[in-house]
Write a protein that holds these residues in place. Structure first.
Motif, PDB file in Angstrom:
ATOM      1  N   SER A  77       4.671  -9.540  -6.285  1.00 45.49           N
ATOM      2  CA  SER A  77       4.762  -9.223  -4.708  1.00 45.49           C
ATOM      3  C   SER A  77       6.276  -9.529  -4.066  1.00 45.49           C
ATOM      4  O   SER A  77       6.510  -8.711  -3.191  1.00 45.49           O
ATOM      5  CB  SER A  77       3.758  -9.986  -4.228  1.00 45.49           C
ATOM      6  OG  SER A  77       4.040 -11.300  -4.372  1.00 45.49           O
ATOM      7  N   TYR A  80       8.501  -6.367  -4.387  1.00 46.52           N
ATOM      8  CA  TYR A  80       8.266  -5.400  -3.593  1.00 46.52           C
ATOM      9  C   TYR A  80       8.619  -5.579  -2.315  1.00 46.52           C
ATOM     10  O   TYR A  80       8.897  -4.811  -1.374  1.00 46.52           O
ATOM     11  CB  TYR A  80       6.924  -4.964  -3.929  1.00 46.52           C
ATOM     12  CG  TYR A  80       6.561  -4.219  -5.159  1.00 46.52           C
ATOM     13  CD1 TYR A  80       6.931  -2.852  -5.230  1.00 46.52           C
ATOM     14  CD2 TYR A  80       5.691  -4.738  -6.270  1.00 46.52           C
ATOM     15  CE1 TYR A  80       6.808  -2.101  -6.477  1.00 46.52           C
ATOM     16  CE2 TYR A  80       5.543  -4.037  -7.202  1.00 46.52           C
ATOM     17  CZ  TYR A  80       6.111  -3.051  -7.582  1.00 46.52           C
ATOM     18  OH  TYR A  80       5.918  -2.030  -8.705  1.00 46.52           O
ATOM     19  N   LYS A  83      12.238  -5.289  -1.691  1.00 46.58           N
ATOM     20  CA  LYS A  83      12.557  -3.880  -1.877  1.00 46.58           C
ATOM     21  C   LYS A  83      12.305  -2.612  -0.903  1.00 46.58           C
ATOM     22  O   LYS A  83      12.867  -1.893  -0.430  1.00 46.58           O
ATOM     23  CB  LYS A  83      11.967  -3.352  -3.113  1.00 46.58           C
ATOM     24  CG  LYS A  83      12.551  -2.092  -3.745  1.00 46.58           C
ATOM     25  CD  LYS A  83      12.020  -1.635  -5.054  1.00 46.58           C
ATOM     26  CE  LYS A  83      12.551  -0.343  -5.593  1.00 46.58           C
ATOM     27  NZ  LYS A  83      11.926  -0.019  -6.832  1.00 46.58           N
ATOM     28  N   THR A 154       1.514  -0.645  -2.219  1.00 50.04           N
ATOM     29  CA  THR A 154       2.999  -0.832  -2.871  1.00 50.04           C
ATOM     30  C   THR A 154       2.997  -1.801  -4.073  1.00 50.04           C
ATOM     31  O   THR A 154       3.788  -1.406  -4.945  1.00 50.04           O
ATOM     32  CB  THR A 154       3.591  -1.710  -1.730  1.00 50.04           C
ATOM     33  OG1 THR A 154       3.521  -0.950  -0.458  1.00 50.04           O
ATOM     34  CG2 THR A 154       5.022  -1.864  -1.908  1.00 50.04           C
ATOM     35  N   CYS A 155       1.978  -2.700  -3.872  1.00 48.83           N
ATOM     36  CA  CYS A 155       2.222  -3.792  -5.377  1.00 48.83           C
ATOM     37  C   CYS A 155       1.144  -3.091  -6.306  1.00 48.83           C
ATOM     38  O   CYS A 155       1.481  -3.592  -7.599  1.00 48.83           O
ATOM     39  CB  CYS A 155       1.982  -5.010  -4.983  1.00 48.83           C
ATOM     40  SG  CYS A 155       2.917  -5.866  -3.722  1.00 48.83           S
TER      41      CYS A 155
END
Length: 369
Positions: A77, A80, A83, A154-155
């Motif tokens: 996590s 991400y 990022k 996202t993750c």
């Protein structure tokens, strides 16, 4: 200074408690990390912020420990979060640092977090009958969906352990931490010392703040979406999604089920929606929870029955979802909101993107009873 010797406290009464598994931390002790120094009841010397430090216990095969999974999910996590610029991490308890220390009998993994407030379970104790104000629930749930959406979209992970215990309230005022720090400097806490000389301190309870900002925590049971197969038994008993119960493949909708059960009737009404425990033998009863699910949702879809290796049908009188919201437009909107989350079929369950603009969540405050 003489140490107090009294009855067992904190983790000591647990059947699984063994002194050798726990790191003998002491108040005032300094921990050296790759990013700076941490000291009990002091600030992170590099960032000048209060930090919560979790020191893991030693047990079993390191490859199968919940702490091992937690560290993997925290690192995933964090990658991400660094990022992509998304709002989800603002409502998720990410690790500030992960490092290891040497204990008397081996290594211990440590995780540093930003200090947060009490859990929603603790917050419920403030209110009569454990019922949170409706506007507070809406504020909490609306923001919680940002965290869950980020984890899902996202993750690509499923939390699997969402409950009032694992949703903290954001700590907006750190004065209480400063007060504790000052108190410890003038009147240090006396630990309970066991036969091996290991200290155990009584927990210092933080005041429960009425914050409408949730922080989703505890990644120990989190799973990558690709690993959510039917042979995995997970989720807390009171919040277990039907597809997990029936040993079917599950995914992101399982978290949405947990949130639905948590919102109503737990946070809104102060009671549990399901009670699958045999009180005489104090054990979870699968046929009982199946009967209760059927009582609230009606029989499951035929395709779920055909796919499940465990399903046995128990019929019960069908009921609607109970709520104290009086009859009218708002109640109708609220029931539509809950029915989007509490469905047998996970594919029919609303996603975070679909639930965000829900009419009940977006209803004007002045239009509520």
């Amino acid at each position: 200074m003489a140490h107090a010797r009294t009855a067992a406290i904190e983790e000591q009464p647990l059947q699984s408690y063994h002194t050798r598994r726990y790191y003998p931390a002491r108040i005032g002790q300094t921990f050296e990390t790759d990013t700076g120094l941490l000291q009990n009841w002091d600030t992170d010397e590099k960032s000048s912020q209060y930090t919560t430090l979790k020191v893991s216990v030693q047990t079993g095969d390191a490859e199968t420990l919940p702490i091992t999974n937690k560290i993997g999910m925290l690192r995933r996590s964090k990658k991400y979060a660094d990022k992509f610029d998304r709002p989800g991490p603002c409502f998720t308890r990410l690790a500030r640092d992960i490092f290891e220390i040497d204990g008397p009998l081996g290594r211990h993994v440590c995780i540093a977090f930003k200090t947060q407030g009490a859990s929603l379970r603790k917050m419920q104790e403030i209110f009569p009958n454990a019922q949170l104000p409706k506007l507070l629930v809406i504020s909490l749930v609306h923001r919680l969906f940002f965290s869950v959406n980020w984890l899902h979209a996202t993750c690509s992970v499923v939390h699997t352990d969402i409950s009032p215990m694992n949703v903290l309230s954001e700590m907006e005022d750190e004065d209480c931490l400063k007060d504790i720090e000052i108190s410890e400097s003038y009147n240090p806490s006396a630990p309970i010392v066991d036969a091996n000389g290991h200290p155990v301190y009584r927990s210092t309870e933080l005041p429960a703040e009425l914050s409408g900002v949730p922080i989703l925590t505890d990644f120990g049971q989190m799973l990558p979406a690709e690993r959510c197969t039917g042979d995995i038994w997970c989720m807390p008993d009171l919040y277990r999604a039907p597809e997990v119960l029936l040993k079917l493949r599950f995914g992101f909708p399982a978290d949405m089920w947990s949130i639905g059960v948590m919102v109503n009737p737990e946070l809104m009404e102060g009671r549990k929606l399901f009670d699958p425990v045999d009180r005489i033998n104090n054990q979870y009863v699968l046929p009982l929870i199946l009967a209760q699910y059927i009582g609230y949702l009606g029989p499951p879809p035929l395709e779920m029955i055909q796919k499940s290796p465990l399903f046995v049908t128990y019929f019960d009188k069908q009921e609607d979802f109970a709520t104290t919201i009086p009859p009218g437009d708002e109640k109708d909107e609220f029931l539509r909101f809950i029915r989007k989350l509490l469905t047998w079929d996970p594919e029919a369950r609303a996603t975070t993107n679909e639930i965000h603009p829900d009419k009940w969540l977006m209803r004007r405050h002045e239009d509520m009873w």
